[in-house]
Design an enzyme around this catalytic site. Sequence first.
Site, PDB file in Angstrom:
ATOM      1  N   SER A 157      -3.051  -8.776   1.898  1.00 38.90           N
ATOM      2  CA  SER A 157      -3.559  -7.941   2.460  1.00 38.90           C
ATOM      3  C   SER A 157      -3.407  -7.784   3.831  1.00 38.90           C
ATOM      4  O   SER A 157      -2.938  -9.450   4.541  1.00 38.90           O
ATOM      5  CB  SER A 157      -4.461  -8.605   2.266  1.00 38.90           C
ATOM      6  OG  SER A 157      -5.649  -8.350   3.130  1.00 38.90           O
ATOM      7  N   ARG A 193      -0.816   4.946   8.938  1.00 39.68           N
ATOM      8  CA  ARG A 193      -2.076   4.131   9.379  1.00 39.68           C
ATOM      9  C   ARG A 193      -2.611   3.292   9.804  1.00 39.68           C
ATOM     10  O   ARG A 193      -1.629   2.138   9.513  1.00 39.68           O
ATOM     11  CB  ARG A 193      -2.595   4.883   7.750  1.00 39.68           C
ATOM     12  CG  ARG A 193      -4.059   4.142   7.356  1.00 39.68           C
ATOM     13  CD  ARG A 193      -4.384   4.813   5.626  1.00 39.68           C
ATOM     14  NE  ARG A 193      -3.495   3.337   5.240  1.00 39.68           N
ATOM     15  CZ  ARG A 193      -3.483   2.485   4.542  1.00 39.68           C
ATOM     16  NH1 ARG A 193      -4.869   1.928   5.419  1.00 39.68           N
ATOM     17  NH2 ARG A 193      -3.345   1.791   3.594  1.00 39.68           N
ATOM     18  N   ARG A 249       1.166  -1.909  11.434  1.00 39.41           N
ATOM     19  CA  ARG A 249       2.068  -1.875  10.456  1.00 39.41           C
ATOM     20  C   ARG A 249       3.281  -1.346  10.311  1.00 39.41           C
ATOM     21  O   ARG A 249       4.424  -2.034   9.951  1.00 39.41           O
ATOM     22  CB  ARG A 249       0.994  -1.433   8.562  1.00 39.41           C
ATOM     23  CG  ARG A 249      -0.002  -2.241   8.324  1.00 39.41           C
ATOM     24  CD  ARG A 249      -0.417  -1.016   7.074  1.00 39.41           C
ATOM     25  NE  ARG A 249      -1.387  -2.430   6.908  1.00 39.41           N
ATOM     26  CZ  ARG A 249      -2.264  -1.908   5.956  1.00 39.41           C
ATOM     27  NH1 ARG A 249      -2.195  -0.647   5.401  1.00 39.41           N
ATOM     28  NH2 ARG A 249      -3.246  -2.248   4.808  1.00 39.41           N
ATOM     29  N   GLU A 264      -6.047   9.707  -0.134  1.00 39.25           N
ATOM     30  CA  GLU A 264      -4.660  10.097   0.216  1.00 39.25           C
ATOM     31  C   GLU A 264      -3.850  11.107  -0.174  1.00 39.25           C
ATOM     32  O   GLU A 264      -2.355  10.806   0.512  1.00 39.25           O
ATOM     33  CB  GLU A 264      -4.407   8.624  -0.677  1.00 39.25           C
ATOM     34  CG  GLU A 264      -2.392   8.189  -0.134  1.00 39.25           C
ATOM     35  CD  GLU A 264      -2.083   6.670  -0.757  1.00 39.25           C
ATOM     36  OE1 GLU A 264      -2.789   6.471  -1.519  1.00 39.25           O
ATOM     37  OE2 GLU A 264      -1.106   6.595  -0.686  1.00 39.25           O
ATOM     38  N   HIS A 267       4.215  -1.492   4.113  1.00 38.48           N
ATOM     39  CA  HIS A 267       3.549  -2.563   4.684  1.00 38.48           C
ATOM     40  C   HIS A 267       4.318  -4.546   4.679  1.00 38.48           C
ATOM     41  O   HIS A 267       4.745  -4.517   3.469  1.00 38.48           O
ATOM     42  CB  HIS A 267       2.342  -2.510   3.659  1.00 38.48           C
ATOM     43  CG  HIS A 267       1.469  -3.275   4.285  1.00 38.48           C
ATOM     44  ND1 HIS A 267       1.560  -4.735   4.808  1.00 38.48           N
ATOM     45  CD2 HIS A 267      -0.017  -2.863   4.253  1.00 38.48           C
ATOM     46  CE1 HIS A 267       0.049  -5.015   5.126  1.00 38.48           C
ATOM     47  NE2 HIS A 267      -0.897  -4.311   4.317  1.00 38.48           N
TER      48      HIS A 267
END
Lengths: 573, 251
Positions: free
Chosen positions: A221, A371, A267, A361, A203
């Site tokens: 986030s 994702r 991402r 997951e 991420h």
Amino acid sequence: MGDSPRRGHSIAAQGGLNAAKNYANDGDSILRLFHDTIKGGDFRAREANVYRLAMLSNNIMDQCVAQGVPFARDYAGYLENRSFGGAQVSRTFYARGLTGQQLLLGACGALSLQIKAGTVTLHPRKEMLDLVVIDGEAKGITVRDMVTGEINGFAADAVCLCTGGYSNIFYLSTNAMSSNVTAAYRAFKKGAFFANPCLTQIHPTCIPVSGGRQSKLTLMSESLRNDGRIWAPKNKGDRRAPVEIPESERDYFLERMYPAYGNLAPRDIASRAVKAICDNGFGAGGGTGVYLDFADTIKRAGRDKIRERYGNLFEMYEKITGENAYKQPMRIYPAPHYAMGGLWVDYNLQSSIPGLFVLGEANFSDHGANRLGASALMQGLADGYFIIPHTIAGYLAETAPGKVNAEHSEFKKSGDDAESYIKKLLSVNGRKTASEFHRELGRILWDNVGMVRSGEGLKKALQLIPPLRAEFRQNVKITGSGNELNQELERAGRIADFLEFGELMARDALHRRESCGAHFRIEYQTQDGGARRDDENFCYTAAWEFKGADREPELHKEPLKFENAELAVRSYK
Amino acid sequence: MNLTLFIWRQKRPDEKGRLERHEAKDISPEMSFLEMLDAVNEELVKNGNETIVFDHDCREGICGSCSQVINGVPHGHREKTTVCQLHMRHFKDGDIIYIEPLRAKAFPVIKDLIVDRGALDRIIQSGGYISVHTGGVPDANAILIPKEDADTAMDAAECIGCGACVAACPNGSAMLFTASKITHLAMLPQGRIESARRVCMMTESMMNEGFGSCGNHYECQAACPKGIKVQFIAKLNREFLKAVFKTYTPF
């Protein structure tokens, strides 16, 4: 596994939940969510699953509201939306920066209702150690009571694993500390195929590592990219404080590289861009990290608006770094976050072992090679609320209920195996702690099976892991005994599985001689540094079958057919 | 920095516990409190000793696993901070730190710093939800909720169920915990329908689990890592009175 279902998350997602409601009237539709998800996953997800997921997204949203999840509302009382990466519509519903926790509490409420009704019995503080397979079908599990150490079998007509992802294999990740691969891996050892283990998401926006003794990383986030702009200094090694760097000397590199999506690039793409910037010496303060800057939005909408949208994230950032992100930009760097890979399941979420179902997951099915943000909550809830109640019925209709009980010899064998395995671990009495092994394994994987991979590096990982595992078996030190609450023993058992599973990850990454989504092989890139897929040879799900402790796993291929989405080069420019 | 720790050790629920002295050496300011304990534990293992066990999971202040009392204050002295989010930069070299489990009649110690908070779950199970089954619900935007009400519901829903409020309360009361769920659901139209029944069930469960009553000390609010307000307890009492006199006959 923990003490309460209210803490039953492998990670508390912050940003939101996608649903194709088109409340914002910006052209969203089920078809569009389907396309975004397929494309976001770089065409490595199963098309039919993704379409079903997109359809169910709306039901999930309805269900959560009915449960009383306090989503954000506008002044007319309608639901609010925000945007997430990889989408040009606003379809993400949210409850401050606590969406995952709030959805979990909603689900926990629904579970509590059943507990009160007597239809569900809860067994807190238990850990699954083995899957019990009888006549080729999953008929129960072996668990260890984490308080007394007692090992028991639980017989069942079918087994559902909802045990989360394995990103903690990297040692440092955004996952909760007790997230692990043990339940899934031990099912793999009992014959369940493991699909695409190398597909793990890094991420882009996490708080950078601060010291050698850090135990986990904290996500900031993706929703912050709605209002924050990512930049790095234009000058190499610029050590000035960010506020002292004038506008003309800042490089808003995502906006520059991906003008159509800008800061909301997916991402995997954003992470690699951040890594490249830092590797080339343009990182914040000359180090690893780039800036996520809210100054423009604060100027435009005011500090209060930012506080209302992300207040808890800013507080969290300040607690960890001691810096005030209202006054200076956040520093961020990519971190392991999510496992797209998982146990292989068919359209009914059933694994290759009849009677074993895998949800959330822990399975592999919907996100392909990457994702998109706010899709994890969507998939977990779709699997649990709307898919499994229907698909498990098909299996149950074909099996006689109560066929076996925990007195069956397979349960006894499984329990004995688990017990002797624990005894063996405890008797090693070496010199290194389990965490030391975990840190070494994490380093090997982060360097070689992380954001950027190469054939050479992967081969190196495959050389380094087996000796480390062998050393673990001879030199790990675990104190305490097996018949009491022993967190060191729990940890060691999970790390032992990581030490085996890491090899499977590297093997899968090495075999996939293409780049797709989060799996980026430097040998396979486009001229401008994008991921170059090889649809001719690798348009399939790699499902690995365990063949014994010292033997190579066998690869099975499930071809991916795209009947509605057109295989295309993924572009966010 | 180097620190001296006095940590509660207790092997079993029925055994007597005691404070044990440990030294934490070379602790850096950016470490979290739990990372400091990790370091102490690794030293213990290396020397062949059993580790100090403590509940922890997300380490970002959201799961509510942390159950430690630091120098007499649940979650330590920093405002609105869980133990996992407490960083060592707030301590200084030579500090003496006392670490104990959450103390309350309804939270028996399991081992060392781990307590059994199942009582809180049982309060929720008694009625802390909307009794909706999965499927067959209206469109999400069919239920309109005034923004102010949704915001208040969210303020209350932020509770992480750690139990710090109980440990901080001289009466060992779980009123703040219970009130946060009552308020969250009572503020929403879909939750109002069961509110009278819910408040009676949850109050009864709270009393049966051995929690005390609110004495307006407000220690709970001071200890709450999520800043849940005592005003919600007033809301709980109001909901309870309304239920008793109007619609529902409690126990």
